[in-house]
Design a protein around this motif. Structure first.
Motif, PDB file in Angstrom:
ATOM      1  N   LEU A  10       0.835  -1.196   0.000  1.00 54.57           N
ATOM      2  CA  LEU A  10       0.000   0.000   0.000  1.00 54.57           C
ATOM      3  C   LEU A  10       0.870   1.246   0.000  1.00 54.57           C
ATOM      4  N   ALA A  11       0.517   2.191  -0.860  1.00 57.17           N
ATOM      5  CA  ALA A  11       1.086   3.532  -0.816  1.00 57.17           C
ATOM      6  C   ALA A  11      -0.024   4.470  -0.333  1.00 57.17           C
ATOM      7  N   SER A  12       0.329   5.715  -0.038  1.00 59.40           N
ATOM      8  CA  SER A  12      -0.684   6.673   0.427  1.00 59.40           C
ATOM      9  C   SER A  12      -0.316   8.067  -0.053  1.00 59.40           C
ATOM     10  N   TYR A  13      -1.338   8.807  -0.494  1.00 59.15           N
ATOM     11  CA  TYR A  13      -1.119  10.142  -1.076  1.00 59.15           C
ATOM     12  C   TYR A  13      -2.059  11.159  -0.448  1.00 59.15           C
ATOM     13  N   ASP A  14      -1.547  12.380  -0.267  1.00 56.44           N
ATOM     14  CA  ASP A  14      -2.379  13.490   0.207  1.00 56.44           C
ATOM     15  C   ASP A  14      -1.814  14.787  -0.348  1.00 56.44           C
ATOM     16  N   CYS A  15      -2.695  15.771  -0.555  1.00 58.16           N
ATOM     17  CA  CYS A  15      -2.247  17.094  -0.969  1.00 58.16           C
ATOM     18  C   CYS A  15      -2.990  18.172  -0.205  1.00 58.16           C
ATOM     19  N   GLU A  16      -2.362  19.334  -0.093  1.00 58.36           N
ATOM     20  CA  GLU A  16      -2.975  20.540   0.470  1.00 58.36           C
ATOM     21  C   GLU A  16      -2.972  21.589  -0.631  1.00 58.36           C
ATOM     22  N   ILE A  58      -5.245  26.703   7.589  1.00 58.46           N
ATOM     23  CA  ILE A  58      -5.433  25.267   7.759  1.00 58.46           C
ATOM     24  C   ILE A  58      -4.115  24.517   7.630  1.00 58.46           C
ATOM     25  N   HIS A  59      -3.386  24.749   6.524  1.00 62.18           N
ATOM     26  CA  HIS A  59      -2.189  23.933   6.303  1.00 62.18           C
ATOM     27  C   HIS A  59      -0.874  24.639   6.611  1.00 62.18           C
ATOM     28  N   GLY A  60      -0.910  25.929   6.862  1.00 68.37           N
ATOM     29  CA  GLY A  60       0.289  26.621   7.327  1.00 68.37           C
ATOM     30  C   GLY A  60       1.182  27.204   6.255  1.00 68.37           C
ATOM     31  N   TYR A  61       0.835  27.021   4.977  1.00 67.33           N
ATOM     32  CA  TYR A  61       1.684  27.522   3.901  1.00 67.33           C
ATOM     33  C   TYR A  61       1.107  28.824   3.347  1.00 67.33           C
ATOM     34  N   THR A  62       1.768  29.917   3.641  1.00 68.86           N
ATOM     35  CA  THR A  62       1.314  31.226   3.198  1.00 68.86           C
ATOM     36  C   THR A  62       1.832  31.522   1.789  1.00 68.86           C
ATOM     37  N   THR A  63       1.314  32.588   1.213  1.00 69.08           N
ATOM     38  CA  THR A  63       1.785  33.022  -0.097  1.00 69.08           C
ATOM     39  C   THR A  63       3.285  33.271  -0.076  1.00 69.08           C
ATOM     40  N   ASP A  64       3.786  33.930   0.949  1.00 66.47           N
ATOM     41  CA  ASP A  64       5.219  34.217   1.033  1.00 66.47           C
ATOM     42  C   ASP A  64       6.040  32.939   1.090  1.00 66.47           C
ATOM     43  N   ILE A  65       5.582  31.957   1.833  1.00 70.59           N
ATOM     44  CA  ILE A  65       6.335  30.703   1.962  1.00 70.59           C
ATOM     45  C   ILE A  65       6.403  29.973   0.633  1.00 70.59           C
ATOM     46  N   VAL A  66       5.270  29.843  -0.053  1.00 69.86           N
ATOM     47  CA  VAL A  66       5.302  29.068  -1.294  1.00 69.86           C
ATOM     48  C   VAL A  66       6.083  29.795  -2.380  1.00 69.86           C
ATOM     49  N   THR A 162      -1.008  13.574  14.365  1.00 70.86           N
ATOM     50  CA  THR A 162      -0.340  14.785  14.819  1.00 70.86           C
ATOM     51  C   THR A 162      -0.045  15.653  13.604  1.00 70.86           C
ATOM     52  N   ASN A 163      -0.052  16.959  13.809  1.00 65.87           N
ATOM     53  CA  ASN A 163       0.211  17.891  12.712  1.00 65.87           C
ATOM     54  C   ASN A 163      -0.791  17.710  11.582  1.00 65.87           C
ATOM     55  N   ALA A 164      -2.078  17.693  11.948  1.00 72.68           N
ATOM     56  CA  ALA A 164      -3.134  17.523  10.955  1.00 72.68           C
ATOM     57  C   ALA A 164      -3.042  18.601   9.890  1.00 72.68           C
ATOM     58  N   HIS A 165      -3.395  18.231   8.663  1.00 77.07           N
ATOM     59  CA  HIS A 165      -3.359  19.086   7.473  1.00 77.07           C
ATOM     60  C   HIS A 165      -1.944  19.338   6.981  1.00 77.07           C
ATOM     61  N   SER A 166      -0.984  18.587   7.520  1.00 72.23           N
ATOM     62  CA  SER A 166       0.305  18.450   6.860  1.00 72.23           C
ATOM     63  C   SER A 166       0.181  17.244   5.945  1.00 72.23           C
ATOM     64  N   ALA A 167       0.580  17.389   4.683  1.00 70.14           N
ATOM     65  CA  ALA A 167       0.301  16.340   3.706  1.00 70.14           C
ATOM     66  C   ALA A 167       0.885  14.996   4.119  1.00 70.14           C
ATOM     67  N   ASP A 168       2.109  14.987   4.651  1.00 68.79           N
ATOM     68  CA  ASP A 168       2.698  13.702   5.015  1.00 68.79           C
ATOM     69  C   ASP A 168       2.014  13.086   6.228  1.00 68.79           C
ATOM     70  N   ALA A 169       1.628  13.920   7.209  1.00 70.55           N
ATOM     71  CA  ALA A 169       0.918  13.398   8.378  1.00 70.55           C
ATOM     72  C   ALA A 169      -0.460  12.876   7.987  1.00 70.55           C
ATOM     73  N   ASP A 170      -1.146  13.585   7.127  1.00 66.68           N
ATOM     74  CA  ASP A 170      -2.472  13.145   6.703  1.00 66.68           C
ATOM     75  C   ASP A 170      -2.397  11.867   5.866  1.00 66.68           C
ATOM     76  N   ALA A 171      -1.372  11.754   5.019  1.00 64.45           N
ATOM     77  CA  ALA A 171      -1.216  10.535   4.223  1.00 64.45           C
ATOM     78  C   ALA A 171      -0.969   9.331   5.130  1.00 64.45           C
ATOM     79  N   LYS A 172      -0.137   9.520   6.157  1.00 67.38           N
ATOM     80  CA  LYS A 172       0.136   8.414   7.088  1.00 67.38           C
ATOM     81  C   LYS A 172      -1.117   8.064   7.887  1.00 67.38           C
TER      82      LYS A 172
END
Length: 239
Positions: A10-16, A58-66, A162-172
Motif C-alpha cells: 500500500l502507498a498513500s497520497y495526500d495534498c494541500e 489550515i495547512h500553514g503555507y502562506t503566499t510568502d512561503i510558497v 499529529t500535525n493535521a493538514h500536513s500532507a505527510d501526516a495526513d497521508a500516514k
C-alpha cells in the motif's frame, strides 16, 4: 488465495491546496508514502497564485512561503503524477487516498493545466486500485452519527494524528485508518481490484442518497457527483 488489499503493498497520497475548486485552485504541498515507508514530499510555488488566508490557516503555507521556497509548479506536478503512476503501475501497489475525488481530481486538473500527462495517461488505464477510507467507513458503518473527516475517523478508529493538514501526516493517518477499517470489518476482505470496484458502487450509492436527503430538506434538487475516484474535469481549467 489472492491476498486481501490490507496485506499490501500500500502507498498513500495526500495534498494541500489553495482552495477546493479544481478548475482554479492549485496544489501547494503534497506527500506520497511508499510501501517501504519512504516519504516523498513536494512544495509548489502554486504558479504565483495567492494562498488565501482561509487555506493557509489550515495547512500553514502562506503566499510568502510558497513563493520563497516552492519549486516551479509544473515541475512539481510532473513529479507527483509520475510518482503516483509509478506506484499504480503493473499492480505495484494500491493507493490510499482519503476523499479520493478531491485529491485525485485536483491532480488531474493540475496535469491538464500544465500540459503534462495525467496519472491515467501515464499508466494507460483508469486510475486504480484506490483505497478510500472515507468510502470504506461510510459503507461499513453506514448509520453512525457524526463527522467523517480524517480527524474524526482517526479518533473513531484509534489512530494517532499529529500535525493535521500536513500532507505527510495526513497521508500516514489515512493509511493507518484504512488498515484499521480492514482489520475491523471482515466483509471488506478482498483483493485491491475488487475493493476498488465495490467503492465505485458504494460512493455512487452514498452520493445519490445524500443528494436526495439534501433535496428533501431544501425543497429543491441537489446534485452530488457520483464519480469515484476521479471526477471528470470541466471543459475549461484555468491557466
Amino acid at each position: 488465495m489472492t491476498r486481501p488489499w490490507y496485506a499490501g503493498p500500500l502507498a498513500s497520497y495526500d495534498c494541500e491546496t489553495t482552495g477546493i475548486e479544481p478548475e482554479t485552485d492549485r496544489i501547494v504541498t503534497a506527500a506520497l508514502i511508499r510501501p517501504n515507508g519512504d516519504t516523498l514530499r513536494w512544495l509548489s510555488n502554486a504558479d504565483g497564485v495567492d494562498v488565501p488566508v482561509q487555506a493557509s490557516d489550515i495547512h500553514g503555507y502562506t503566499t510568502d512561503i510558497v513563493r520563497s521556497h516552492g519549486k516551479p509548479a509544473k515541475e512539481v506536478i510532473e513529479e507527483i503524477a509520475d510518482a503516483v503512476a509509478g506506484e499504480l503501475s503493473a499492480g505495484h501497489a494500491a493507493l490510499v487516498v482519503m476523499n479520493a475525488p478531491f485529491d485525485l481530481t485536483m491532480l488531474d486538473a493540475e496535469c491538464t493545466r500544465h500540459g503534462v500527462p495525467t496519472v491515467a495517461e501515464r499508466i494507460g488505464r483508469p486510475v486504480g486500485p484506490i483505497v478510500d477510507p472515507l468510502v470504506l467507513d461510510r459503507a461499513a458503518d453506514r448509520y453512525r452519527k457524526g463527522r467523517r473527516n480524517l480527524e474524526a475517523l482517526c479518533a473513531h478508529y484509534g489512530v494517532t494524528l499529529t500535525n493535521a493538514h500536513s500532507a505527510d501526516a495526513d497521508a500516514k493517518a489515512a493509511l493507518d485508518v484504512a488498515l484499521a477499517i480492514g482489520r475491523q470489518y471482515p466483509e471488506l476482505e478482498a483483493p485491491a481490484e475488487a475493493l476498488h470496484a465495490w467503492q465505485v458502487t458504494w460512493h455512487a450509492r452514498w452520493a445519490a442518497g445524500y443528494a436526495a436527503h439534501l433535496s428533501a430538506r431544501g425543497n429543491k434538487p441537489v446534485s452530488i457527483p457520483a464519480e469515484w475516484p476521479v471526477r471528470p474535469l470541466p471543459e475549461a481549467v484555468t491557466s
